[in-house]
Design an enzyme around this catalytic site. Structure first.
Site, PDB file in Angstrom:
ATOM      1  N   ASP A   1       0.863  -1.186   0.000  1.00  0.00           N
ATOM      2  CA  ASP A   1       0.000   0.000   0.000  1.00  0.00           C
ATOM      3  C   ASP A   1       0.894   1.229   0.000  1.00  0.00           C
ATOM      4  O   ASP A   1       1.196   1.812   1.035  1.00  0.00           O
ATOM      5  CB  ASP A   1      -0.929  -0.020   1.206  1.00  0.00           C
ATOM      6  CG  ASP A   1      -2.051   1.005   1.080  1.00  0.00           C
ATOM      7  OD1 ASP A   1      -2.107   1.714   0.054  1.00  0.00           O
ATOM      8  OD2 ASP A   1      -2.878   1.093   2.005  1.00  0.00           O
ATOM      9  N   VAL A   2       1.333   1.609  -1.205  1.00  0.00           N
ATOM     10  CA  VAL A   2       2.329   2.672  -1.358  1.00  0.00           C
ATOM     11  C   VAL A   2       1.756   3.905  -2.061  1.00  0.00           C
ATOM     12  O   VAL A   2       2.369   4.968  -2.048  1.00  0.00           O
ATOM     13  CB  VAL A   2       3.569   2.156  -2.104  1.00  0.00           C
ATOM     14  CG1 VAL A   2       4.243   1.038  -1.311  1.00  0.00           C
ATOM     15  CG2 VAL A   2       3.225   1.637  -3.502  1.00  0.00           C
ATOM     16  N   LYS A   3       0.614   3.749  -2.731  1.00  0.00           N
ATOM     17  CA  LYS A   3      -0.121   4.854  -3.370  1.00  0.00           C
ATOM     18  C   LYS A   3       0.783   5.769  -4.192  1.00  0.00           C
ATOM     19  O   LYS A   3       0.721   6.997  -4.083  1.00  0.00           O
ATOM     20  CB  LYS A   3      -0.906   5.651  -2.330  1.00  0.00           C
ATOM     21  CG  LYS A   3      -2.016   4.840  -1.657  1.00  0.00           C
ATOM     22  CD  LYS A   3      -2.846   5.702  -0.726  1.00  0.00           C
ATOM     23  CE  LYS A   3      -3.973   4.916  -0.085  1.00  0.00           C
ATOM     24  NZ  LYS A   3      -3.496   3.918   0.903  1.00  0.00           N
ATOM     25  N   ARG A   4       1.605   5.180  -5.032  1.00  0.00           N
ATOM     26  CA  ARG A   4       2.475   5.976  -5.893  1.00  0.00           C
ATOM     27  C   ARG A   4       1.666   6.571  -7.046  1.00  0.00           C
ATOM     28  O   ARG A   4       0.671   5.994  -7.499  1.00  0.00           O
ATOM     29  CB  ARG A   4       3.613   5.130  -6.442  1.00  0.00           C
ATOM     30  CG  ARG A   4       4.507   4.487  -5.385  1.00  0.00           C
ATOM     31  CD  ARG A   4       5.022   5.495  -4.373  1.00  0.00           C
ATOM     32  NE  ARG A   4       6.065   4.927  -3.531  1.00  0.00           N
ATOM     33  CZ  ARG A   4       6.251   5.220  -2.257  1.00  0.00           C
ATOM     34  NH1 ARG A   4       5.422   6.047  -1.655  1.00  0.00           N
ATOM     35  NH2 ARG A   4       7.239   4.698  -1.576  1.00  0.00           N
TER      36      ARG A   4
END
Length: 286
Positions: free
Chosen positions: A96-99
């Protein structure tokens, strides 16, 4: 087997449970906090014990990188060891890094999270910059069997400020769903779902039901269960129509030992019990 086919089969076999390892020091039992080791090592032990206790129940794990970045290099080592340990169990891991950035930067994010020390199976991506924020991942989807979950209709209260704005006859989140379907059309697996999926929160189930009907080839990562108020009943209609999602709970599961007053080495059993309760709450409606 494409990554979303694999996740689909796990969700059908075990139940659509995503255990969120959004682990911070305040969630750790007292016996772990008192250990003579680094904060990152404490969190790594916490996570490994949770994985051991829930591996037969979890379709996947979601690891929120911010919880680890905040501890610097020690935390990023904990992130790396956590995702490697979960993947070693044969379970899908979502970073869950939402890049979300232009293609040249996206290339580096893709390399950083789909290979090497931080390798996961699926990444979360913010695609509100358009296809430039998505296309760098295509080669990893094709060549490395990776996947994406793209933010569409999120569960936070202020999401309505932008995502629900009307553009002609559609909302912005509906337009994003159409884009996700189109971007994913080249990556559909044997069960009809694309390797490019969507993040849709459980806090507005009526909107989610309409999204599912509009996006039949999209597999969903669903936050909002438990601590944010979502229930098994809220997603029942969607999962009855299609087993098209995994439902994430983070705080609601990994703080279960605190609610039970368990601060010793038996804490993971309380988290297992909470995961079983979540599984039962969802599956009883299906």
């Amino acid at each position: 087997m494409m990554i979303m086919d694999r996740l689909y089969h796990e969700a059908v076999k075990k139940g659509p449970i995503c255990v969120g390892l959004d682990s911070t020091l305040k969630f750790l039992p007292k016996y772990l906090l008192s250990k003579d080791c680094s904060d990152g090592e404490k969190i790594t032990e916490f996570n490994k014990k949770i994985i051991d206790a829930t591996a037969d129940l979890a379709a996947c794990y979601k690891v929120q990188i911010a919880c680890y970045e905040s501890l610097g290099l020690d935390g990023m080592k904990a992130y790396s060891e956590t995702v490697k340990y979960a993947r070693s169990k044969g379970i899908v891991v979502i970073g869950d890094v939402k890049r979300g950035d232009i293609s040249s930067t996206g290339d580096q994010y893709a390399k950083g999270h789909f290979t090497g020390d931080f390798e996961v199976d699926v990444m979360t991506v913010n695609a509100y910059m358009g296809v430039d924020a998505v296309s760098p991942y295509y080669k990893y989807i094709k060549e490395n069997n990776k996947g994406l979950f793209i933010l569409q209709r999120t569960s936070n209260p202020s999401a309505v400020d932008l995502q629900n704005l009307a553009v002609g006859d559609d909302t912005i989140y509906e337009i994003m769903g159409d884009k996700i379907e189109a971007w994913g059309s080249a990556f559909r697996g044997e069960n009809g779902f694309s390797a490019i999926g969507s993040v849709v929160g459980l806090t507005r189930p009526e909107e989610f039901e309409a999204i599912r009907a509009r996006c039949p080839h999209t597999f969903f990562l669903v936050p909002g269960y438990g601590a944010q108020g979502g229930t098994g009943e809220d997603i029942a209609k969607i999962l009855k129509a299609s087993r098209c999602a995994v439902v994430n709970s983070s705080r609601g599961l990994i703080t279960a030992h605190q609610k039970a007053g368990c601060e010793d080495e038996g804490f993971a059993e309380q988290i297992r019990n909470a995961t079983l309760a979540m599984q039962e709450d969802i599956l009883k409606w299906l």
